[in-house]
Write a protein that holds these residues in place. Structure first.
Motif, mmCIF file in Angstrom:
data_model
loop_
_atom_site.group_PDB
_atom_site.id
_atom_site.type_symbol
_atom_site.label_atom_id
_atom_site.label_comp_id
_atom_site.label_asym_id
_atom_site.label_seq_id
_atom_site.Cartn_x
_atom_site.Cartn_y
_atom_site.Cartn_z
ATOM 1 N N THR A 1 54.768 -40.065 -21.772
ATOM 2 C CA THR A 1 55.835 -40.902 -22.327
ATOM 3 C C THR A 1 55.296 -42.271 -22.742
ATOM 4 O O THR A 1 55.482 -42.706 -23.869
ATOM 5 C CB THR A 1 56.945 -41.088 -21.274
ATOM 6 N N ASN B 1 48.793 -31.935 -25.161
ATOM 7 C CA ASN B 1 50.157 -32.415 -25.402
ATOM 8 C C ASN B 1 50.338 -33.060 -26.771
ATOM 9 O O ASN B 1 51.465 -33.331 -27.190
ATOM 10 C CB ASN B 1 50.561 -33.411 -24.313
ATOM 11 N N LEU B 2 49.238 -33.309 -27.483
ATOM 12 C CA LEU B 2 49.341 -33.995 -28.778
ATOM 13 C C LEU B 2 49.400 -33.041 -29.962
ATOM 14 O O LEU B 2 49.757 -33.441 -31.063
ATOM 15 C CB LEU B 2 48.149 -34.932 -28.959
ATOM 16 N N LEU C 1 54.642 -39.093 -29.419
ATOM 17 C CA LEU C 1 54.767 -38.130 -28.319
ATOM 18 C C LEU C 1 56.101 -37.399 -28.320
ATOM 19 O O LEU C 1 56.247 -36.389 -27.638
ATOM 20 C CB LEU C 1 54.600 -38.862 -26.986
ATOM 21 N N PHE C 2 57.084 -37.911 -29.060
ATOM 22 C CA PHE C 2 58.429 -37.342 -28.960
ATOM 23 C C PHE C 2 58.854 -36.666 -30.265
ATOM 24 O O PHE C 2 58.718 -37.247 -31.334
ATOM 25 C CB PHE C 2 59.433 -38.439 -28.569
ATOM 26 N N ASP C 3 59.376 -35.461 -30.139
ATOM 27 C CA ASP C 3 59.797 -34.702 -31.319
ATOM 28 C C ASP C 3 61.026 -35.326 -31.979
ATOM 29 O O ASP C 3 61.233 -35.175 -33.181
ATOM 30 C CB ASP C 3 60.130 -33.261 -30.931
ATOM 31 N N ARG C 4 61.857 -35.990 -31.173
ATOM 32 C CA ARG C 4 63.065 -36.610 -31.715
ATOM 33 C C ARG C 4 63.171 -38.060 -31.255
ATOM 34 O O ARG C 4 62.709 -38.397 -30.166
ATOM 35 C CB ARG C 4 64.307 -35.828 -31.265
ATOM 36 N N GLU D 1 72.819 -32.624 -15.104
ATOM 37 C CA GLU D 1 72.509 -31.668 -16.168
ATOM 38 C C GLU D 1 71.240 -30.888 -15.834
ATOM 39 O O GLU D 1 71.171 -29.668 -15.992
ATOM 40 C CB GLU D 1 72.332 -32.412 -17.501
ATOM 41 N N ARG D 2 70.236 -31.588 -15.336
ATOM 42 C CA ARG D 2 68.979 -30.939 -14.997
ATOM 43 C C ARG D 2 69.181 -29.987 -13.813
ATOM 44 O O ARG D 2 68.600 -28.904 -13.766
ATOM 45 C CB ARG D 2 67.947 -32.016 -14.669
ATOM 46 N N LEU E 1 69.085 -37.672 -20.545
ATOM 47 C CA LEU E 1 68.014 -37.227 -19.660
ATOM 48 C C LEU E 1 66.804 -38.125 -19.859
ATOM 49 O O LEU E 1 66.413 -38.409 -20.995
ATOM 50 C CB LEU E 1 67.620 -35.784 -19.990
ATOM 51 N N THR E 2 66.218 -38.568 -18.772
ATOM 52 C CA THR E 2 65.018 -39.414 -18.843
ATOM 53 C C THR E 2 63.787 -38.562 -18.560
ATOM 54 O O THR E 2 63.908 -37.518 -17.938
ATOM 55 C CB THR E 2 65.110 -40.546 -17.809
ATOM 56 N N PRO E 3 62.608 -39.002 -18.989
ATOM 57 C CA PRO E 3 62.298 -40.213 -19.750
ATOM 58 C C PRO E 3 62.582 -40.021 -21.235
ATOM 59 O O PRO E 3 62.378 -38.928 -21.767
ATOM 60 C CB PRO E 3 60.800 -40.377 -19.500
ATOM 61 N N ILE E 4 63.014 -41.095 -21.889
ATOM 62 C CA ILE E 4 63.312 -40.998 -23.319
ATOM 63 C C ILE E 4 63.240 -42.384 -23.974
ATOM 64 O O ILE E 4 63.753 -43.353 -23.420
ATOM 65 C CB ILE E 4 64.698 -40.351 -23.535
ATOM 66 N N ARG F 1 54.664 -27.970 -25.210
ATOM 67 C CA ARG F 1 54.227 -29.311 -25.589
ATOM 68 C C ARG F 1 55.422 -30.274 -25.623
ATOM 69 O O ARG F 1 56.499 -29.904 -26.101
ATOM 70 C CB ARG F 1 53.600 -29.302 -26.984
ATOM 71 N N GLY F 2 55.193 -31.477 -25.147
ATOM 72 C CA GLY F 2 56.200 -32.519 -25.313
ATOM 73 C C GLY F 2 57.376 -32.413 -24.354
ATOM 74 O O GLY F 2 58.261 -33.258 -24.379
ATOM 75 N N MET G 1 72.536 -34.081 -25.628
ATOM 76 C CA MET G 1 72.309 -35.303 -26.397
ATOM 77 C C MET G 1 73.188 -35.243 -27.642
ATOM 78 O O MET G 1 73.040 -34.325 -28.447
ATOM 79 C CB MET G 1 70.823 -35.333 -26.807
ATOM 80 N N VAL H 1 59.354 -33.104 -21.323
ATOM 81 C CA VAL H 1 59.341 -34.051 -20.201
ATOM 82 C C VAL H 1 60.651 -34.016 -19.416
ATOM 83 O O VAL H 1 60.818 -34.746 -18.442
ATOM 84 C CB VAL H 1 59.077 -35.501 -20.670
ATOM 85 N N TRP H 2 61.573 -33.158 -19.843
ATOM 86 C CA TRP H 2 62.884 -33.130 -19.183
ATOM 87 C C TRP H 2 63.071 -31.953 -18.258
ATOM 88 O O TRP H 2 64.130 -31.714 -17.743
ATOM 89 C CB TRP H 2 63.999 -33.135 -20.255
#
Lengths: 356, 356
Positions: free
Chosen positions: A271, B330-331, A331-334, B93-94, A11-14, B352-353, A1, B355-356
């Motif tokens: 997500t 997850n929170l 839910l997302f760190d970034r 990438e994954r 990369l998804t989900p985002i 946590r968090g 990224m 999703v990729w």
């Protein structure tokens, strides 16, 4: 990224936020309040990002609204010096932190009961006094005193308590139609306070969905709102904006097509969240208006395609407008921002997860 | 927050996990599978913590189950060397990261369609071969091939693709009653594969709620489950355990009592999540069985007390058993463990968090 990357290669989900749509949302709402000559105080819960709050302040917003002491600490650290925390604050450790904040910035809090007021008073007596507003329940059936008489009694209690200044009234109204109730609650309480010779300089109203009805509460001096900055499906439903005004889209990939009428995406409840907010499905898929995200597990979203003429293929990238944008942010760190589909910046969501 | 602190002095809202209840949950389920001589593979989604997975392995579990490559990376880094990822994995990438994992640990993945298989094959041809299971839909209506014939066709495709080994069948069944369907699906597919001379050594069944019915799928070689380690209100409803077997409790404080029949707690959707998982309210309050958490906003939980004889006071600490424990994990960035109400450890929720 990385900066400059095309968002359709992420990369998804985002979740991704369109800078231009966000800027338009900020300008539009600020212009409405400027026109009315009313203070506007954005709620940071939607983005949890100092950089976005700075855009809101630059546009003309007066200070910010946080919900928790921990959020206010993050923003005070980043230089925000006018913060309203709209939550009943309790507990000695938290009150100590609140005192530290009040020593450094212009801080206001709310209270709706004497237990909370007495806790605040005990913590602030002998220190820089804390400004307190009385929270009023004008139909949202959450926190808040129930009647103007209760508001007056609590205002008197604050007024007579050490370490505190009574500064006015606050309400978080119901999703729609709450304006006449709030106006009546505010004006009746103000009249009763005036009889007792108590000043009530601030009346702060709030909410995103009914934001453009804020002029129906002429006694308010300030409006608070969060969701408008990104917008979401619930805001479209309430007539506040169109899908094109939704700055946050969630990019997700179709990973399975088990049957002719079912697709599965890689965006699940981690997500999109399970927040239906009155809908019966979990988001709006751009380009597939008849597709319905009917169930979520943590990493899967199941889509019913039975009403769709065109159906997405395995590997296809979809853009989902979430029902409720604030809970996605948490839910997302970034958070990834973009302009015309190219990443402009990647921000740590500084106040994510703060509940203390 | 520190080791030895009493949990009733922690800042709320906060989830806490009882070490002894968790240990009992781990031992009870492992004993059931040991008795049956079936492999048991815990799903880490519930705790997202290497330290807890190590307790599960020490008790006799065979490897772990992850849902995403990013989760597997966290656990591989911590020394876990037998990981099944039960998700269709796509994207160059994954797939590169998956290849790196497969070079260092015993890794298995699933697929339910040719697009995914072809992507895996392209990425793994010329490298250490990847073990792939066919995901079968046995009634959960999520991912999975729909019939034994489709399973056989996809197994053949994997078998004939470069870089891949077909290793068997996987299903995530519906919440209850799925055992006969899964047994029929597995045995029919195995028979058809045998006719073609294709080995099918692994048949992995899963799910927590119906875990103690795993013996009703005698063709399965392995079971996967996550929630049993903490348990939650949904597990109590399914008859899997009692409230006393719920290791995770959420501590929350009553911050308002606006009316005789309403309390408001500081645990909202950022703590309890909006995951109803079939309930009509948002958690079970220990000691107040007739109280109902009827609505959540991000930081507020609104409780209807109209059916309660005893009613909690402002400032009172409540213990809530969440509807669904995995989404709560997850929170929170950290998880607090305790024994007899004293903090034993505070762990960063490592996965946590992801999703990729």
């Amino acid at each position: 990224m990385k900066i400059g990357q095309k968002i359709d290669t992420l990369l998804t989900p985002i979740p991704v936020v369109d800078e231009d749509v966000m800027a338009t949302n900020i300008a539009r709402v600020q212009a409405y309040f400027d026109e009315m000559d009313r203070d506007f105080r954005p709620h940071i819960k939607t983005h949890k990002l100092p950089s976005v709050a700075k855009l809101q302040i630059a546009a003309g917003a007066r200070g910010i609204n946080c919900q928790k002491v921990s959020e206010a600490e993050v923003f005070a650290e980043e230089g925000f010096d006018d913060i309203l925390i709209t939550f009943n604050i309790m507990g000695s450790e938290r009150l100590e932190r609140l005192r530290a904040l009040n020593d450094t910035i212009k801080l206001r809090v709310v209270a709706d009961n004497e237990v909370v007021v007495d806790g605040l008073s005990a913590a602030f007596t002998g220190h820089e006094p804390l400004d307190v507003l009385v929270e009023c329940d004008t139909g949202a059936k959450r926190n808040g005193v129930q009647t103007p008489d209760e508001a007056v009694a609590l205002a008197m209690h604050i007024h007579e308590s050490g370490g505190l200044n009574f500064m006015g009234l606050m309400t978080y109204p119901p999703k729609s139609g709450g304006e006449p109730v709030a106006e009546r609650f505010f004006t009746e309480t103000m009249a009763k306070l005036a009889e007792k010779g108590i000043d009530c300089p601030i009346r702060t109203f709030g909410g995103s969905p009914s934001l453009f009805n804020a002029h129906l509460v002429p006694s308010a001096t300030e409006h608070r709102a969060g969701t408008y900055v990104y917008n979401d499906r619930s805001m479209v439903r309430e007539g506040h904006c169109t899908f094109d005004d939704c700055a946050m889209n969630i990019l997700t990939t179709v990973v399975s097509r088990p049957t002719a009428d079912r697709a599965v995406i890689d965006a699940g409840s981690k997500t999109l969240t399970q927040d239906l907010i009155g809908f019966t499905d979990f988001g709006y898929i751009r380009g597939y208006p008849d597709a319905r995200i009917v169930s979520l597990s943590e990493e899967h979203g199941v889509i019913d395609l039975s009403a769709c003429e065109d159906k997405p293929e395995i590997g296809e990238l979809l853009r989902v407008i979430p029902n409720h944008t604030c809970v996605v942010t948490n839910l997302f760190d970034r958070m990834v921002f973009h302009r015309d589909g190219m990443v402009t910046r990647i921000e740590d969501v500084a106040a994510r997860g703060t509940v203390w």
